[in-house]
Structures are given as C-alpha cells and as structure tokens.
Design a protein around this motif. Structure first.
Motif, PDB file in Angstrom:
ATOM      1  N   TYR A 215     -10.434  28.338  18.352  1.00 36.26           N
ATOM      2  CA  TYR A 215      -9.609  26.992  18.944  1.00 36.26           C
ATOM      3  C   TYR A 215      -8.128  27.551  19.088  1.00 36.26           C
ATOM      4  O   TYR A 215      -7.508  27.853  18.051  1.00 36.26           O
ATOM      5  CB  TYR A 215      -9.779  25.900  18.123  1.00 36.26           C
ATOM      6  CG  TYR A 215     -11.028  25.246  17.910  1.00 36.26           C
ATOM      7  CD1 TYR A 215     -11.619  24.105  19.006  1.00 36.26           C
ATOM      8  CD2 TYR A 215     -12.152  25.743  17.334  1.00 36.26           C
ATOM      9  CE1 TYR A 215     -12.836  23.540  18.815  1.00 36.26           C
ATOM     10  CE2 TYR A 215     -13.434  25.049  17.215  1.00 36.26           C
ATOM     11  CZ  TYR A 215     -13.764  24.055  18.110  1.00 36.26           C
ATOM     12  OH  TYR A 215     -14.995  23.480  18.133  1.00 36.26           O
ATOM     13  N   GLU A 230      -7.541  19.640  15.348  1.00 36.61           N
ATOM     14  CA  GLU A 230      -8.016  20.059  14.122  1.00 36.61           C
ATOM     15  C   GLU A 230      -9.194  19.100  13.450  1.00 36.61           C
ATOM     16  O   GLU A 230      -9.800  19.633  12.643  1.00 36.61           O
ATOM     17  CB  GLU A 230      -6.439  19.610  13.346  1.00 36.61           C
ATOM     18  CG  GLU A 230      -5.535  20.678  13.865  1.00 36.61           C
ATOM     19  CD  GLU A 230      -4.081  20.207  13.111  1.00 36.61           C
ATOM     20  OE1 GLU A 230      -3.982  19.322  12.722  1.00 36.61           O
ATOM     21  OE2 GLU A 230      -3.261  21.096  13.535  1.00 36.61           O
ATOM     22  N   VAL A 233     -12.292  20.777  14.423  1.00 37.21           N
ATOM     23  CA  VAL A 233     -12.582  22.182  13.581  1.00 37.21           C
ATOM     24  C   VAL A 233     -12.897  21.747  12.287  1.00 37.21           C
ATOM     25  O   VAL A 233     -13.810  22.570  11.579  1.00 37.21           O
ATOM     26  CB  VAL A 233     -10.976  23.034  13.467  1.00 37.21           C
ATOM     27  CG1 VAL A 233     -10.870  23.978  12.210  1.00 37.21           C
ATOM     28  CG2 VAL A 233     -10.499  23.619  14.902  1.00 37.21           C
ATOM     29  N   SER A 245      -8.990  28.988  14.104  1.00 38.32           N
ATOM     30  CA  SER A 245      -8.033  28.117  15.189  1.00 38.32           C
ATOM     31  C   SER A 245      -6.620  28.939  14.906  1.00 38.32           C
ATOM     32  O   SER A 245      -6.197  29.214  13.704  1.00 38.32           O
ATOM     33  CB  SER A 245      -8.285  26.507  14.728  1.00 38.32           C
ATOM     34  OG  SER A 245      -7.711  26.365  13.005  1.00 38.32           O
TER      35      SER A 245
END
Length: 278
Positions: A215, A230, A233, A245
């Motif tokens: 990501y 987030e 994730v 990420s």
C-alpha cells in the motif's frame, strides 16, 4: 482475437520475461525466474499517457504490461447506484490473457485510487467464482492512493478534476447529480442498498485473497484519506496477509511517483521481485 471493446494497451517485451537479478551460477546472466505479467488499473480520468509512466517501471525490466482505466461515468455513477457494470469490464480484461495466450504467466496488479480498486474488486470475485479464471496465478497487488472508504468530499474533488475542461454548467450539474446519488444511496438508503450491493471497501476488508499486498499512500492525500488505507492494512494483517505499507507523507493523490520517482520505483521493483520469489 483480442477484445476490441476495451480501450486497453498491452506492451510485450522483445525478450521472454525473465528475472533481472543475476545468478552466480550463470556468470552474471539473468536468472531463469519468470517476471510477472503486470496489469495496471488506472484512476478515474487518467489517460494512457499517465499510466505509461508506471508501465515503464515494469516493461523495461522485461514484463508484459496491460494498461486499462475504467470509464469515469461507470466509476462514479454506476457503482454509486449499485449497478455492477464494472464486472463485465473485469471479465473482458481477464479474457485478454487467453486472447493473447499469456494466461499461464504469474500476475501482478498495480491498482490506482478507488477507480482502480472498484474494478479490482470484480477481478477478485471472478478469480474466485469463474471456472475459466480460477487457475490464474496472482503473486501480488500494489495499491497506490487507495482504497478509501466513503469520502464524499474527496470523491467530488476527484470528479471535479476529471470534469475540469467540460462546460461549467455541465460540470456543476454532474457534480450535483453525483452528490445526490451518493447521499441518497450510501447514507439515507444505505441499509436498503446493502441488501443487493456490497461497497467495494467492505468487500476488500475481508477478501479471500492471500497473496502479498503493498500500500502506497500519503497523509497529504485529500481524495483518499490515509486513515482509510491504514484501516485496510490492519484488516488485511489480521487476516494473515503479508502486507507492507509506505506513507509518502507530503505527496498528493496519485502523485507519489512524480514526487519521489527513485524511491517509488525501487519499492515497486523490490515488491515485484519478492512476490516472484515467494
């Protein structure tokens, strides 16, 4: 014959797709690991010229690359109304692999913003449910500036950018129409809409795929909020998916390559290589 109904671009290297990493046993020659076929799913309103900059990352390393961007009116209006017209495009996109006889190649998806994610969502569903596609082998997915949850202000900013060169009156009418549809179907009638259509963000939260994911996002993004990425994730990690990420902190929506070309390229290339060698 390849489908003429999709406005796609395919780049096929002159040499077979092989890893660019050298092998000590081959005196510095390229190792025999096959590079993945990379499918780029563009953001709303982006041009093929925009995507070509990302395509170059992979093509110059010996990858076959397919570039495609879904029509903006399907992204903003069909999906908002719960009409799964993007599923048809996703199926045609996967059928290209058979048209070109490259269906046995490992696949890497590079998905941009929510427009790319909306299309990718149907790709995932087809990979799991369609007999012809269930044997395709995906090795990883890169998400750039997405996915984001219901952010009406951000979506209006994205649509306004797409309509920038349209007549002012038409632009205003389309923005108002989209805002009305979004509020009606995703706020006021959300419980009813959920009975026949699952939002793409919610679908990805518990997606059955387990290949690695990368990501790439930014807290400065005003279209897709960093907290949405987030949260995704965290959800994917909870499902034991191998996730990495990177927060670029200051770059705007789908501008990470422009602002950090060397770092962005290295992240994509290293992720691609790690996926191939998993």
């Amino acid at each position: 014959m390849p489908s003429a109904e999709l406005d796609y671009t395919i780049e096929i290297p002159d040499q077979p797709c092989r890893s660019q990493e050298s092998s000590p046993n081959q005196g510095g020659k390229e190792a025999g690991t096959r590079q993945p076929l990379v499918i780029l799913l563009g953001w709303g309103g982006c041009t093929d010229k925009n995507l070509a900059k990302y395509s170059a990352i992979y093509h110059k390393r010996g990858c076959i690359v397919i570039r495609y961007t879904a029509p903006w009116h399907m992204v903003f209006f069909s999906e908002s109304l719960g009409i799964p017209s993007l599923r048809v495009l996703a199926q045609k996109l996967l059928e290209l692999l058979f048209d070109y006889e490259i269906e046995k190649e490992p696949l890497l998806f590079h998905v941009f913003s929510n427009a790319g994610v909306m299309l990718y969502r149907y790709v995932l569903e087809l990979l799991q449910t369609h007999r012809r596609f269930c044997h395709l082998r995906v090795v990883g997915t890169i998400f750039d500036s997405g996915p984001g949850d219901s952010n009406l202000v951000g979506a209006l900013r994205a649509l306004a950018a797409i309509l920038e060169h349209r007549p002012a009156v038409l632009r205003l009418l389309l923005l108002l129409a989209f805002a009305l549809v979004a509020v009606l179907f995703h706020v006021l009638l959300a419980p009813l809409t959920a009975l026949f259509h699952t939002h793409f963000y919610d679908r990805l939260l518990d997606a059955a795929s387990h290949w690695p994911e990368l990501y790439l996002y930014s807290r400065a993004d005003e279209v897709v909020l960093a907290r949405d990425v987030e949260r995704m994730v965290e959800a994917r990690l909870a499902q034991r998916v191998l996730v990495r990420s990177v927060d670029f902190v200051s770059s705007a929506h789908v501008s990470h390559l422009r602002d950090y070309p060397t770092y962005y390229t290295s992240l994509c290339v290293n992720f691609m290589r790690s996926c191939v060698h998993c």
